[in-house]
Each structure stands twice: as C-alpha cells, then as structure tokens.
Scaffold this active site. Sequence first.
Site: not given
Length: 216
Positions: A74, A83, A121
Amino acid sequence: MNDIVGSGPCTGTGGGGSSGGDSVGVITSSIFDCIFNTIDATLRANRFNGLKATGWTPANKDEAAVFLAHVFHETDGLKTMREYCAPGCGPQYSGSWCSISAAPGKLYYGRGWFQLSWPCNYYNAGQSLGIDLLANPDIVENDPKTAVNTALWFYNANGMAAPAQRGDFAATTRIINGALECNNGPGYNNQLTRVATYKRARQCLGIGEPSINPVC
C-alpha cells in the site's frame, strides 16, 4: 467502496542499515530491514519507531508477514505516506456512505500505512484513536505513530487479525481490495504483486512458503 487504495510495491535489494534496537514482538529490526529493503536506513528507522510507538505486537510470525506485506504494497515499501496521485486523486475520495460528510476544504485521499481513504474512514478511525482526523486528515500522513495506528484501526475494525494469524493472506486481501483484486477482477495482476511481497516477507521472517493458498 469503503476499502483502501494502494500504490503497489517496488522490488529491489535496497541498502543495508538497521532500524535501531528493540523489536515489535517477532518483528526484529533486522526483519523489518529485510522486508522494507527499498528505503534508506534513516527513513526505515523513522517508520520502525512509528510502529514501536503504537505498542502493537503481532500474535505470531504469520500475522507479522501478512500485516507488513499489505503495508509494503500500500505504501510502495514505506516510501510514501500519501497516495502518489494526491492531491488530485479523482474526487479526492469526498463521497460518503455514512452520515459523515467531508469537512470543507479537506481531502481524504490515501494516507498512512494502509492508505486510509474516504471521510467515513477518517472519522471512524479518528473516533477510535481520539483524534479529529476528519478535520485534520494530514495528521495521518505527517505523524509516524498515527500513520501506523490508522492502519491498525482498519485492520482490527475489519476483522483481519484472525485470518492473518492463521496465515490466510487471501482472506485479508479480500477484505482490503477484494472487489478489484480477487476472483480474476481487474486488479488481479496487482494482487499477484501483493502475493509476491507476502512470500518475500515470509522469507524474511524465516517461515517459508505459505501453507494456505495466498491468492483470492
């Protein structure tokens, strides 16, 4: 979709060096160095210290291999805590499937060891950790301990520990990104890279090949 978004692993045999003394249960500094072999020793020590600060320890080497393999995948081997597409990742994950909406001007692209994404989240992880991550999502990227703790929140909240402890990597991949990677989905090849990382992590931990099929 309420999963996490990963950037995929790198391969290589990065330089040596140590993450420092002590260990995180069965994860010694030398094992951590072996798994996260594509970053320099200084960054690796910083990441390892973040893990130690959480107080979490894996129950066994199977769990350590599963958790760290997903982390490697990840985060591009812990090279990044955000990201690579950020901040321009599509709608910046501003949508919501719960009663929580994005805070004005805040973006919820993937951050931390599991690339936590989406307002729901961030809110739920923050509630669990006692931090307002909805209002301050950059904490996940910038604080080494929180970067790990948000991954552990997702890991525990979604029941990943039990399959990880029995070495069922496929079951944990299904939890993380099953719709994309499992059952010959569009991300199937991405899953195979994830599995290769898992097998390498097991070698670093000295537990050999998986006894359960790691492909979902």
